[in-house]
Structures are given as C-alpha cells and as structure tokens.
Design an enzyme around this catalytic site. Structure first.
Site, PDB file in Angstrom:
ATOM      1  N   TYR A 126     -13.366  16.768  28.835  1.00  0.00           N
ATOM      2  CA  TYR A 126     -13.482  18.223  28.731  1.00  0.00           C
ATOM      3  C   TYR A 126     -13.278  18.721  27.303  1.00  0.00           C
ATOM      4  CZ  TYR A 126     -13.547  18.713  33.826  1.00  0.00           C
ATOM      5  OH  TYR A 126     -13.882  18.645  35.153  1.00  0.00           O
ATOM      6  N   LYS A 173      -9.126   5.020  35.699  1.00  0.00           N
ATOM      7  CA  LYS A 173     -10.294   4.154  35.888  1.00  0.00           C
ATOM      8  C   LYS A 173     -10.295   3.160  34.716  1.00  0.00           C
ATOM      9  CE  LYS A 173     -14.122   3.217  38.151  1.00  0.00           C
ATOM     10  NZ  LYS A 173     -14.252   2.898  39.576  1.00  0.00           N
ATOM     11  N   ASP A 206     -11.251   6.236  42.391  1.00  0.00           N
ATOM     12  CA  ASP A 206     -12.111   6.215  43.588  1.00  0.00           C
ATOM     13  C   ASP A 206     -11.321   5.779  44.815  1.00  0.00           C
ATOM     14  OD1 ASP A 206     -12.042   3.992  41.943  1.00  0.00           O
ATOM     15  OD2 ASP A 206     -14.030   3.262  42.463  1.00  0.00           O
ATOM     16  N   ASP A 230      -9.148  17.479  37.798  1.00  0.00           N
ATOM     17  CA  ASP A 230      -9.904  18.634  38.271  1.00  0.00           C
ATOM     18  C   ASP A 230     -10.419  18.374  39.682  1.00  0.00           C
ATOM     19  OD1 ASP A 230     -11.168  21.032  38.230  1.00  0.00           O
ATOM     20  OD2 ASP A 230     -12.699  20.503  36.760  1.00  0.00           O
TER      21      ASP A 230
END
Ligand code: NAI
Length: 334
Positions: A126, A173, A206, A230
């Site tokens: 972001y 991740k 995930d 988010d």
C-alpha cells in the site's frame, strides 16, 4: 473527577453525520468528561476547502491526541488521495486495531468469536509506488522496513499483554515473499523474546483464511502486514455479522483515531436508517483507551442489552428501528 479531555470529532460523509450524532448523544447521556471539537474531512467538503483533509483537521487531531471519525467517501476522479489514507500518513497512524467479538442477538455461524486483528498501516504493497515499465507491463513495490515491522510486532505483543490475551499469530506469506515477509517474521520473532508469557505462532495467510472460517476459536491476536490485514480484518468482521457491528482504531505514537470501519452508505444516507453500532463500539474503544473504563463498560453493556432485547434493531440487522429509535433504546439502557 477525571480531567476534561478534548476529542476531535469528524462527521465524515454520507451516513457519517447521522451515526456521529447518535454516538455523541449517548456520550452526552453518559456525561463523559470529554469536550467535542468538530472538524471537517471527506469528499463533501472539497469545494469548501479545496482538499478532503484540511490542515486545521490534522492540527486538531495532533493537538488533542484523540479523534472520533465517521466514514469519509473517496471522490472518484478528484485526483486526491483518500482522506483516510492521507490521515494515516500525516498522523503516522501505524497500527490498525480491530477487535472482533460476537454480538449477542446477531445470528452468525459461530457464537463466541473473540479475535483481534493488528494490521501494519503504513507500508507493504500500500505504499502506492507503482510504475509502468512498458505498455502492458506495470509493477508495484512492496516496501517493508525493520523499523515498521518491529513497531507493529511490539504493538501486538503489548496489546496482548495489556489485555490478558494468550497468543499472537504472525500472519505472512514468507514461503513465497522470502525477503519482505521474511523480514516481518524475523522482527516478530525478536519482539516475541520480550514476551515469554505469550504463545507465539506463524501462520501462512491462505491457510489462516481457511482456518478462521473453519474454527475461529483457535486464534486470539493476529498481527500482519498491510494488505493481508486489510483482507483478514473484513473476513473476521464477517464472522460476527459484518462491518456494521465491529469497531476500529488507527493508532500512532502521537494520536489515536477511532472510527467505524464501514463506508458512507450513500444508498441510505440522510434517511435515519443507518446503524450507528460500529461507531458507538469505536467510541467504547476510545473511552477505554483514555482510561474511562467505567463509562466504556456502561456504554458497552447498554449496547449489548439493546442487541439481546432485539426489538429496536436497525434494518441492516433485520429490525425496523430508525437510527434515532435505536439510539433512544441505548440511552434508555444506560
Ligand atoms: P459501504 O460500507 O458504504 O456500504 C456497503 C453496504 O453496507 C451498503 O448497502 C450500505 O447501505 C451498507 N451499510 C454500511 N454501513 C452501514 C450502516 N452503518 N448501517 C446500515 N447499513 C450500512 O461501502 P461502499 O458502498 O463500498 O463505499 C461507499 C463509500 O464509502 C466509498 O466512497 C468508500 O470509499 C467509502 N468508504 C469509507 C470508509 C471509511 O471512511 N473508513 C471505509 C469503506 C468505504
């Protein structure tokens, strides 16, 4: 007597003025030792100020260290960054804190959800640095710094300690993004050493999404970078009935802004239909934050009583009450 503190109040756009008016009515009924200083932000004030975040509003929040904010719309094509993004940047509100707890009377798949999402608010993907490399080829930069990762990890562990929480899960991740998310995990591990009483684990984003949907009781405090945070915070809101019933805060070293996480709901704005619960819950968080614990507890238990009773709920929760009727019921329950 508690010292009288001043809060910057930003109504925002759309349903913002209605949900703010409802929340202030309850705070006034509680006779909290707070003074309200009204300031503007959002897309509806651009013609007046030439910007969606006037410097006077930023100055006010910095001066008071505390703000209660309604939703602000983003005018498409105005060329301005969203007022929310600008506010987070200018006030260095580095931590987004979203507690997600089941609300009695709001029927969902699970009954006892009690989670906290701590999201890094200032960098990651972001950062907004995107480039056109060639026609049809664009890049976006994911920026992670040791300073910001350490700061958010410390915030999460300190929150866990201060609130009697047992576990912090770092969501990442790093199996794919070895350097960026790898740095995030390194920082979490280092900070964890100062909090031996708190269990620490690492979960890939995930897998975390699936596990939360299957069994949210396995988790407690989650800390993560901007983009995953988010998405994860809305996923968690969905576990307890959606954005209308969860509070939020954006916290920095110099100030804290408490705000509803839903948008301006232009479809119902001005119709006395909006559910003010999310902003009211954010006000409860704000009272807690400034040490007005008894007022926070009274406000919260009045809200929960109205939910348990179930006869004065707004349309989004299947009821027939107007914003004003719901608010009257909360005030009566104080
Ligand atoms: P939204 O949250 O405004 O609306 C989505 C749906 O939820 C609509 O059907 C709306 O009526 C309903 N809804 C939302 N809050 C409600 C409430 N308190 N009571 C009853 N129903 C409620 O999301 P949308 O339509 O994507 O965004 C509209 C505008 O809000 C956009 O300009 C967006 O940029 C802005 N926005 C601002 C946020 C903020 O200031 N924190 C957060 C999200 C969006």
């Amino acid at each position: 007597m508690s010292e009288l503190r001043t809060v910057t109040v930003i109504n925002g756009d759309g349903i913002g003025p209605e949900v703010m008016d409802a929340t202030i009515r309850v705070l006034e009924a509680l006779k909290v030792p707070l003074r309200f200083e009204h300031q503007d932000a959002g897309s509806e004030i651009i013609t007046k100020y030439g910007t969606n975040l006037p410097p006077s509003t930023v100055d006010s929040v910095l001066r008071n260290g505390l703000a209660l904010k309604g939703p602000t719309g983003t005018a498409v094509g105005s060329g301005l960054p969203s007022a929310n993004v600008a506010m987070r940047k200018q006030l260095d509100l580095y931590a987004s804190l979203r507690p997600v707890k089941s609300v009695p009377g709001v029927k969902t798949r699970y009954e006892n959800v009690d989670l906290v999402v701590v999201r890094e608010n200032t960098e990651g993907l972001y950062s907004g640095i995107e480039n056109v490399i060639a026609p049809g080829v664009v890049t976006g930069f994911k920026i992670m710094t040791e300073a910001a990762c350490t700061r958010i990890a410390r915030f999460a562990f300190e929150y866990a300690r201060a609130n009697g929480r047992k576990k912090v899960s770092a969501v990442h991740k790093a199996n794919i993004m070895k350097l960026t998310d790898g740095l995030f995990l390194d920082c979490c591990r280092k900070v964890n050493r100062d909090f031996p009483e708190i269990q620490y684990e690492e979960v890939i984003i995930d897998n975390m999404s699936m596990q939360l949907v299957k069994d949210p009781s396995r988790y407690d405090v989650m800390v993560t970078e901007n983009l995953y945070g988010d998405i994860l915070s809305d996923l968690c809101a969905g576990l307890v009935g959606g954005l209308g019933v969860v509070p939020g805060a954006n916290i920095g070293e110099r100030c804290a802004v408490f705000e509803a996480v839903h948008g301006t709901a232009p479809d119902i704005a001005g119709k006395n239909l909006a559910n003010p619960t999310a902003l009211m819950m954010s006000a409860v968080m704000m009272l807690d934050h400034v040490g007005l614990k008894e007022d926070a507890a009274r406000f919260k238990s009045a809200l929960l009583r109205v939910f348990s009773d179930g006869t004065q709920l707004t349309g989004d929760l299947g009821g027939k009450a107007s914003t004003r009727e719901f608010t009257d019921a909360v005030i009566a329950a104080l």
